[in-house]
Design an enzyme around this catalytic site. Structure first.
Site, PDB file in Angstrom:
ATOM      1  N   GLU A  25       0.822  -1.226   0.000  1.00  0.00           N
ATOM      2  CA  GLU A  25       0.000   0.000   0.000  1.00  0.00           C
ATOM      3  C   GLU A  25       0.851   1.268   0.000  1.00  0.00           C
ATOM      4  O   GLU A  25       2.053   1.220   0.288  1.00  0.00           O
ATOM      5  CB  GLU A  25      -0.955   0.006   1.201  1.00  0.00           C
ATOM      6  CG  GLU A  25      -0.241   0.032   2.543  1.00  0.00           C
ATOM      7  CD  GLU A  25      -1.045   0.711   3.642  1.00  0.00           C
ATOM      8  OE1 GLU A  25      -1.514   1.855   3.432  1.00  0.00           O
ATOM      9  OE2 GLU A  25      -1.174   0.115   4.725  1.00  0.00           O
ATOM     10  N   SER A 141     -13.256   1.718  10.308  1.00  0.00           N
ATOM     11  CA  SER A 141     -12.513   1.869   9.053  1.00  0.00           C
ATOM     12  C   SER A 141     -13.175   1.115   7.907  1.00  0.00           C
ATOM     13  O   SER A 141     -13.656  -0.017   8.077  1.00  0.00           O
ATOM     14  CB  SER A 141     -11.090   1.343   9.236  1.00  0.00           C
ATOM     15  OG  SER A 141     -10.413   1.363   7.999  1.00  0.00           O
ATOM     16  N   ALA A 142     -13.137   1.746   6.724  1.00  0.00           N
ATOM     17  CA  ALA A 142     -13.630   1.079   5.504  1.00  0.00           C
ATOM     18  C   ALA A 142     -12.784  -0.156   5.171  1.00  0.00           C
ATOM     19  O   ALA A 142     -13.200  -0.990   4.375  1.00  0.00           O
ATOM     20  CB  ALA A 142     -13.627   2.061   4.341  1.00  0.00           C
ATOM     21  N   ASP A 143     -11.608  -0.282   5.807  1.00  0.00           N
ATOM     22  CA  ASP A 143     -10.780  -1.483   5.585  1.00  0.00           C
ATOM     23  C   ASP A 143     -11.556  -2.748   5.953  1.00  0.00           C
ATOM     24  O   ASP A 143     -11.416  -3.782   5.305  1.00  0.00           O
ATOM     25  CB  ASP A 143      -9.514  -1.450   6.467  1.00  0.00           C
ATOM     26  CG  ASP A 143      -8.513  -0.381   6.057  1.00  0.00           C
ATOM     27  OD1 ASP A 143      -8.710   0.275   5.018  1.00  0.00           O
ATOM     28  OD2 ASP A 143      -7.520  -0.208   6.808  1.00  0.00           O
ATOM     29  N   LYS A 160      -3.219  -1.978  16.062  1.00  0.00           N
ATOM     30  CA  LYS A 160      -2.766  -1.143  17.184  1.00  0.00           C
ATOM     31  C   LYS A 160      -3.902  -0.920  18.149  1.00  0.00           C
ATOM     32  O   LYS A 160      -5.053  -0.853  17.735  1.00  0.00           O
ATOM     33  CB  LYS A 160      -2.403   0.240  16.661  1.00  0.00           C
ATOM     34  CG  LYS A 160      -1.150   0.313  15.919  1.00  0.00           C
ATOM     35  CD  LYS A 160      -0.777   1.794  15.840  1.00  0.00           C
ATOM     36  CE  LYS A 160       0.520   1.954  15.097  1.00  0.00           C
ATOM     37  NZ  LYS A 160       0.330   1.761  13.669  1.00  0.00           N
TER      38      LYS A 160
HETATM   39  N1  PSU Z   1      -2.423   1.566  10.693  1.00  0.00           N
HETATM   40  C1  PSU Z   1      -1.087   1.678  10.764  1.00  0.00           C
HETATM   41  N2  PSU Z   1      -0.398   2.352   9.784  1.00  0.00           N
HETATM   42  C2  PSU Z   1      -1.052   2.905   8.714  1.00  0.00           C
HETATM   43  C3  PSU Z   1      -2.473   2.746   8.630  1.00  0.00           C
HETATM   44  C4  PSU Z   1      -3.099   2.079   9.627  1.00  0.00           C
HETATM   45  O1  PSU Z   1      -0.492   1.207  11.708  1.00  0.00           O
HETATM   46  O2  PSU Z   1      -0.396   3.506   7.840  1.00  0.00           O
HETATM   47  C5  PSU Z   1      -3.191   3.305   7.425  1.00  0.00           C
HETATM   48  C6  PSU Z   1      -3.524   2.173   6.444  1.00  0.00           C
HETATM   49  O3  PSU Z   1      -3.388   2.666   5.125  1.00  0.00           O
HETATM   50  C7  PSU Z   1      -4.994   1.902   6.729  1.00  0.00           C
HETATM   51  C8  PSU Z   1      -5.486   3.285   7.073  1.00  0.00           C
HETATM   52  O4  PSU Z   1      -5.688   1.327   5.655  1.00  0.00           O
HETATM   53  O5  PSU Z   1      -4.438   3.866   7.837  1.00  0.00           O
HETATM   54  C9  PSU Z   1      -6.788   3.250   7.859  1.00  0.00           C
HETATM   55  O6  PSU Z   1      -7.296   4.535   7.970  1.00  0.00           O
HETATM   56  P1  PSU Z   1      -8.757   4.765   8.583  1.00  0.00           P
HETATM   57  O7  PSU Z   1      -8.652   4.346  10.012  1.00  0.00           O
HETATM   58  O8  PSU Z   1      -9.017   6.215   8.391  1.00  0.00           O
HETATM   59  O9  PSU Z   1      -9.691   3.901   7.779  1.00  0.00           O
HETATM   60 MN    MN Z   2     -12.149   6.251  10.395  1.00  0.00          MN
END
Ligand code: PSU
Ligand code: MN
Length: 305
Positions: A25, A141-143, A160
Site C-alpha cells: 500500500e 474503518s472502511a478497511d 494497534k
Molecule cells: N495503521 C497503521 N499504519 C497505517 C495505517 C493504519 O499502523 O499507515 C493506514 C492504512 O493505510 C490503513 C489506514 O488502511 O491507515 C486506515 O485509515 P482509517 O482508520 O481512516 O480507515
Molecule cells: Mn475512520
C-alpha cells in the site's frame, strides 16, 4: 481489464505466467512514516520481496490512473509529498480518477486495485478497524468492509490499540473474515506480540496459509482473509511504554475534536512523537517481516493454481 488501471510491465509479466506477486500500500508511505524513512522502507521492502522470489507491486493513484506497480521515482514522489497526497479510501476513488489527481491508497483501496489487477496477496503494517469509542463516534474503518467483500489476503502485524481490538474482531467475525495468527493463537498488537485477544486459527507455515486462502477462493466465498504476524521479538516494544503513548494520543485526538480520515494519521504521528521515534524502528521491522511472509505465501499460492 479495467480501463483506468495500469499494471507495471514486471507485474503484468509475472501475473501472466502465474508467478507470485505481492501488493503493497501507499498510505503507509505518504501518511504512515516520515520522509525519508518512508521511501527507504518502501524500496527496501520491494527488494526483500524480489530476493524472496516474488514480484512487488506497490499500489497508488497517479494522475487519476490506478497503478499496480510503481517506479522508484513514483515512490520517492509519494514519500516526499507526504500528507499533500490525498489519503484515498473506497469513497475517494471515483473523485480522484475523474479529476486526474494523485492518491495514496489505504488497505481498502489497495485491496480493490490489487483485485482488479489479479493480485491476491498484500502485505502492510497495520489495518484500520473499529476505533475506541466507536459506539458513539461510529468510526469504523472502511478497511473492514473491504475485507468482507474483496478476495485479497492481507498480511499485517495485527492492530494497534488505537483501535478497540475486541470490537474489531467481532466485526470481522460478523462479516465472515477469517483471522489467522501466524505461529500464534493471540492477535498481535502491532508494536507488541500479544494483545490478550485470541485469533480464530493458528497456522504455522506459509503453505497452510496458502491452502486456506485457496480453499476460500475455490468455495467461491466473498471477501478476504486477515493474516496477523507478530513483530519480531527483538523489535517488540515495552507494552507499558507504548500503551501510555497510545492512551495520551487518543485523549488528545478527542480533546482536539479530530475526526474522519484524519484520526488514524493524527494518532500515528503523535505516537511517534511521544515515543521519541522509538516506534518507527519497530514499525519498519514489522513491515519487512510481513513482506517476507507475504512473499513466501504468494509463492505457495502460485503452486496451487
Ligand atoms: N495503521 C497503521 N499504519 C497505517 C495505517 C493504519 O499502523 O499507515 C493506514 C492504512 O493505510 C490503513 C489506514 O488502511 O491507515 C486506515 O485509515 P482509517 O482508520 O481512516 O480507515
Ligand atoms: Mn475512520
Amino acid at each position: 481489464m479495467n480501463k483506468y488501471l495500469d499494471i507495471a510491465p514486471e507485474v503484468k509479466e509475472a501475473l501472466e505466467n502465474n508467478r507470485p506477486v505481492v501488493a503493497l500500500e501507499s498510505t503507509i508511505i505518504s501518511h504512515g512514516m516520515p520522509y525519508p524513512q518512508n521511501v527507504q522502507t518502501a524500496l527496501a521492502v520491494e527488494e526483500l520481496i524480489r530476493e524472496a522470489g516474488a514480484v512487488p507491486a506497490t499500489i497508488a493513484i497517479i494522475g487519476g490512473r490506478l497503478k499496480a506497480g510503481l517506479t522508484a521515482d513514483e515512490i520517492e514522489y509519494l514519500g516526499k509529498e507526504g500528507q499533500n497526497v490525498a489519503k484515498t479510501s473506497r469513497r475517494d476513488l471515483p473523485v480522484l480518477v475523474a479529476l486526474g489527481r494523485d492518491g495514496a491508497t489505504t488497505v481498502a483501496t489497495t485491496m480493490m486495485i490489487a483485485h482488479m489487477a489479479g493480485i491476491s496477496v498484500f502485505a502492510t503494517g497495520g489495518i484500520g478497524g473499529v476505533h475506541r469509542g466507536a459506539e458513539t463516534t461510529m468510526d469504523i474503518s472502511a478497511d473492514l468492509e473491504e475485507m468482507a467483500q474483496t478476495p485479497v489476503m492481507v498480511v499485517c502485524a495485527g492492530a494497534k490499540s488505537i483501535l478497540d481490538l475486541g470490537l474489531t474482531l467481532e466485526y470481522l467475525e460478523t462479516k465472515g473474515v477469517p483471522v489467522i495468527g501466524y505461529g500464534t493463537d493471540e492477535l498481535p498488537a502491532f508494536y507488541t506480540r500479544t494483545s490478550g485477544f485470541g485469533v480464530d486459527y493458528q497456522l504455522d507455515s506459509p503453505e497452510d496459509i496458502a491452502k486456506v486462502f485457496h480453499a476460500r477462493q475455490e468455495l467461491g466465498l466473498s471477501g478476504g482473509m486477515l493474516v496477523t504476524n507478530p513483530v519480531p521479538e527483538e523489535y517488540s516494544m515495552d507494552p507499558a511504554v507504548i500503551n501510555t503513548a497510545i492512551d495520551q494520543a487518543v485523549a488528545e485526538a478527542e480533546q482536539q475534536g479530530i475526526h474522519g480520515k484524519k484520526v488514524t494519521p493524527f494518532l500515528l504521528a503523535r505516537i511517534k512523537e511521544i515515543t521519541g521515534g522509538d516506534s518507527l524502528e519497530s514499525n519498519i521491522a514489522l513491515v519487512r517481516n510481513n513482506a517476507l511472509l507475504a512473499a513466501k505465501t504468494a509463492i505457495e499460492l502460485s503452486k496451487l493454481k
